[in-house]
Design a protein around this motif. Structure first.
Motif, PDB file in Angstrom:
ATOM      1  N   LYS A 106       0.749  -1.254  -0.003  1.00 26.33           N
ATOM      2  CA  LYS A 106       0.132   0.238   0.012  1.00 26.33           C
ATOM      3  C   LYS A 106       0.784   1.297   0.007  1.00 26.33           C
ATOM      4  CE  LYS A 106      -0.638   0.273   4.820  1.00 26.33           C
ATOM      5  NZ  LYS A 106      -1.732   0.149   5.779  1.00 26.33           N
ATOM      6  N   ALA A 107       2.145   1.171   0.331  1.00 27.46           N
ATOM      7  CA  ALA A 107       3.084   2.273   0.463  1.00 27.46           C
ATOM      8  C   ALA A 107       3.593   2.757  -0.930  1.00 27.46           C
ATOM      9  CB  ALA A 107       4.149   2.094   1.355  1.00 27.46           C
ATOM     10  N   GLY A 108       3.373   1.783  -2.092  1.00 21.59           N
ATOM     11  CA  GLY A 108       3.800   1.978  -3.443  1.00 21.59           C
ATOM     12  C   GLY A 108       5.181   2.024  -3.621  1.00 21.59           C
ATOM     13  N   GLY A 109       5.631   2.765  -4.397  1.00 20.22           N
ATOM     14  CA  GLY A 109       7.036   2.696  -4.887  1.00 20.22           C
ATOM     15  C   GLY A 109       7.345   2.524  -6.169  1.00 20.22           C
ATOM     16  N   ASP A 110       8.415   2.297  -6.845  1.00 17.29           N
ATOM     17  CA  ASP A 110       9.012   2.170  -8.115  1.00 17.29           C
ATOM     18  C   ASP A 110       9.846   0.751  -7.781  1.00 17.29           C
ATOM     19  OD1 ASP A 110       7.643   4.399  -9.463  1.00 17.29           O
ATOM     20  OD2 ASP A 110       9.168   5.482  -8.251  1.00 17.29           O
ATOM     21  N   VAL A 111       9.473  -0.171  -9.012  1.00 17.73           N
ATOM     22  CA  VAL A 111      10.384  -1.176  -8.916  1.00 17.73           C
ATOM     23  C   VAL A 111      10.587  -1.646 -10.355  1.00 17.73           C
ATOM     24  CG1 VAL A 111       9.740  -2.148  -6.746  1.00 17.73           C
ATOM     25  CG2 VAL A 111       8.419  -3.137  -8.538  1.00 17.73           C
ATOM     26  N   ALA A 112      11.647  -2.532 -10.504  1.00 17.25           N
ATOM     27  CA  ALA A 112      11.870  -3.114 -11.735  1.00 17.25           C
ATOM     28  C   ALA A 112      12.434  -4.542 -11.464  1.00 17.25           C
ATOM     29  CB  ALA A 112      12.953  -2.501 -12.638  1.00 17.25           C
ATOM     30  N   CYS A 113      11.860  -5.659 -12.228  1.00 15.11           N
ATOM     31  CA  CYS A 113      12.450  -6.781 -12.114  1.00 15.11           C
ATOM     32  C   CYS A 113      13.133  -7.408 -13.462  1.00 15.11           C
ATOM     33  CB  CYS A 113      11.254  -7.905 -11.785  1.00 15.11           C
ATOM     34  SG  CYS A 113       9.955  -8.070 -13.134  1.00 15.11           S
ATOM     35  N   SER A 114      13.956  -8.299 -13.395  1.00 17.43           N
ATOM     36  CA  SER A 114      14.685  -9.055 -14.450  1.00 17.43           C
ATOM     37  C   SER A 114      14.982 -10.434 -14.259  1.00 17.43           C
ATOM     38  CB  SER A 114      15.736  -8.169 -14.799  1.00 17.43           C
ATOM     39  OG  SER A 114      16.930  -8.392 -13.993  1.00 17.43           O
ATOM     40  N   VAL A 115      15.049 -11.121 -15.082  1.00 16.23           N
ATOM     41  CA  VAL A 115      15.379 -12.747 -15.069  1.00 16.23           C
ATOM     42  C   VAL A 115      16.174 -12.993 -16.120  1.00 16.23           C
ATOM     43  CG1 VAL A 115      14.339 -15.036 -15.111  1.00 16.23           C
ATOM     44  CG2 VAL A 115      13.061 -13.449 -14.073  1.00 16.23           C
ATOM     45  N   THR A 116      17.201 -13.586 -15.433  1.00 12.34           N
ATOM     46  CA  THR A 116      18.251 -13.820 -16.597  1.00 12.34           C
ATOM     47  C   THR A 116      18.509 -15.433 -16.457  1.00 12.34           C
ATOM     48  OG1 THR A 116      19.473 -11.673 -16.056  1.00 12.34           O
ATOM     49  CG2 THR A 116      20.948 -13.393 -17.222  1.00 12.34           C
ATOM     50  N   VAL A 117      18.754 -15.933 -17.729  1.00 14.79           N
ATOM     51  CA  VAL A 117      18.743 -17.357 -17.790  1.00 14.79           C
ATOM     52  C   VAL A 117      20.143 -17.738 -18.505  1.00 14.79           C
ATOM     53  CG1 VAL A 117      17.695 -19.741 -18.605  1.00 14.79           C
ATOM     54  CG2 VAL A 117      16.370 -17.807 -17.707  1.00 14.79           C
ATOM     55  N   ASP A 118      21.184 -18.514 -17.794  1.00 13.71           N
ATOM     56  CA  ASP A 118      22.423 -18.668 -18.541  1.00 13.71           C
ATOM     57  C   ASP A 118      23.247 -17.435 -19.061  1.00 13.71           C
ATOM     58  OD1 ASP A 118      22.412 -21.214 -17.938  1.00 13.71           O
ATOM     59  OD2 ASP A 118      21.679 -21.914 -19.574  1.00 13.71           O
ATOM     60  N   ASP A 119      23.172 -16.148 -18.440  1.00 12.43           N
ATOM     61  CA  ASP A 119      23.689 -14.926 -18.639  1.00 12.43           C
ATOM     62  C   ASP A 119      23.135 -14.230 -19.458  1.00 12.43           C
ATOM     63  OD1 ASP A 119      25.463 -15.450 -16.483  1.00 12.43           O
ATOM     64  OD2 ASP A 119      26.830 -16.414 -17.700  1.00 12.43           O
ATOM     65  N   ARG A 120      21.950 -14.739 -20.173  1.00 16.51           N
ATOM     66  CA  ARG A 120      21.220 -13.922 -21.098  1.00 16.51           C
ATOM     67  C   ARG A 120      19.872 -13.323 -20.468  1.00 16.51           C
ATOM     68  NH1 ARG A 120      22.136 -18.679 -24.034  1.00 16.51           N
ATOM     69  NH2 ARG A 120      19.603 -19.210 -23.993  1.00 16.51           N
ATOM     70  N   THR A 121      19.649 -12.068 -20.337  1.00 22.09           N
ATOM     71  CA  THR A 121      18.531 -11.588 -19.982  1.00 22.09           C
ATOM     72  C   THR A 121      17.053 -12.143 -20.670  1.00 22.09           C
ATOM     73  OG1 THR A 121      19.393  -9.638 -18.936  1.00 22.09           O
ATOM     74  CG2 THR A 121      17.144  -9.413 -19.128  1.00 22.09           C
ATOM     75  N   ARG A 122      16.498 -12.554 -20.048  1.00 20.00           N
ATOM     76  CA  ARG A 122      15.150 -13.360 -20.617  1.00 20.00           C
ATOM     77  C   ARG A 122      13.860 -12.155 -20.561  1.00 20.00           C
ATOM     78  NH1 ARG A 122      15.048 -18.782 -22.177  1.00 20.00           N
ATOM     79  NH2 ARG A 122      17.249 -19.163 -22.338  1.00 20.00           N
ATOM     80  N   ARG A 123      13.669 -11.862 -19.505  1.00 14.35           N
ATOM     81  CA  ARG A 123      12.466 -10.923 -19.318  1.00 14.35           C
ATOM     82  C   ARG A 123      12.912  -9.727 -18.159  1.00 14.35           C
ATOM     83  NH1 ARG A 123      10.680 -12.871 -23.035  1.00 14.35           N
ATOM     84  NH2 ARG A 123       9.123 -14.540 -23.169  1.00 14.35           N
ATOM     85  N   THR A 124      12.193  -8.766 -18.594  1.00 13.16           N
ATOM     86  CA  THR A 124      12.217  -7.585 -17.686  1.00 13.16           C
ATOM     87  C   THR A 124      10.969  -6.660 -17.617  1.00 13.16           C
ATOM     88  OG1 THR A 124      12.954  -5.939 -19.233  1.00 13.16           O
ATOM     89  CG2 THR A 124      14.766  -6.935 -18.129  1.00 13.16           C
ATOM     90  N   ALA A 125      10.542  -5.966 -16.672  1.00 16.44           N
ATOM     91  CA  ALA A 125       9.084  -5.292 -16.338  1.00 16.44           C
ATOM     92  C   ALA A 125       9.474  -4.263 -15.308  1.00 16.44           C
ATOM     93  CB  ALA A 125       8.132  -6.365 -16.021  1.00 16.44           C
ATOM     94  N   ARG A 126       8.496  -3.485 -15.275  1.00 14.90           N
ATOM     95  CA  ARG A 126       8.494  -2.190 -14.280  1.00 14.90           C
ATOM     96  C   ARG A 126       7.071  -2.168 -13.810  1.00 14.90           C
ATOM     97  NH1 ARG A 126      12.324   0.932 -13.692  1.00 14.90           N
ATOM     98  NH2 ARG A 126      14.326   0.823 -15.138  1.00 14.90           N
TER      99      ARG A 126
END
Length: 145
Positions: free
Chosen positions: A112-132
């Motif tokens: 409920k306090a909110g904020g800003d975040v970004a996530c990322s998933v890397t598989v075998d040193d290759r970024t596969r997915r990111t989101a904000r």
């Protein structure tokens, strides 16, 4: 009519052999052999992928005080879900696994306090997915890695 004339009548030729049943049979045999070969190749590829070790790295950055992470974990060939609550960022988690199959999920939810975040998933040193995501109760989702 004499007896000789009755014996001189030509004997009718035997009916011609039908070729199409043999052609159909050969096509069916070739299709069955081809399907078996494709199945064997696919089974080998799935087996090789299931025994390969994969390195997965999850990351969260941003500014927020109430963050919940939900992420995929693999135990052998079974997919399960991990959950973690954070009070500070950044955060990173890593794991090595076998039996990895595509389709993982990593969700970062703000409280409920909110904020800003970004996530990322890397598989075998290759970024596969990111989101904000930003704002109260917003979620950044990295799916399908």
């Amino acid at each position: 009519m004499s007896e000789q004339a009755a014996h001189d009548d030509p004997v009718p030729p035997p009916p011609p052999r039908r070729l199409w049943p043999w052609v159909v049979l050969m096509i069916l045999v070739l299709l069955a052999l081809g399907a078996g070969a494709v199945s064997a190749v696919l089974a080998h590829e799935v087996s090789a992928e299931g025994s390969r070790t994969v390195h997965i790295r999850y990351e969260v950055t941003g500014a927020a005080e109430d963050v919940t992470l939900t992420y995929s974990t693999w135990q052998g060939k079974e997919l399960s879900t991990g959950r973690l609550t954070l009070r500070t960022l950044p955060w990173a988690g890593e794991l090595d696994t076998k039996g990895f199959m595509s389709g993982g999920r990593f969700a970062v939810s703000l409280g409920k306090a909110g904020g800003d975040v970004a996530c990322s998933v890397t598989v075998d040193d290759r970024t596969r997915r990111t989101a904000r995501a930003s704002g109260a109760f917003a979620t950044a989702t990295c799916n399908g890695f």
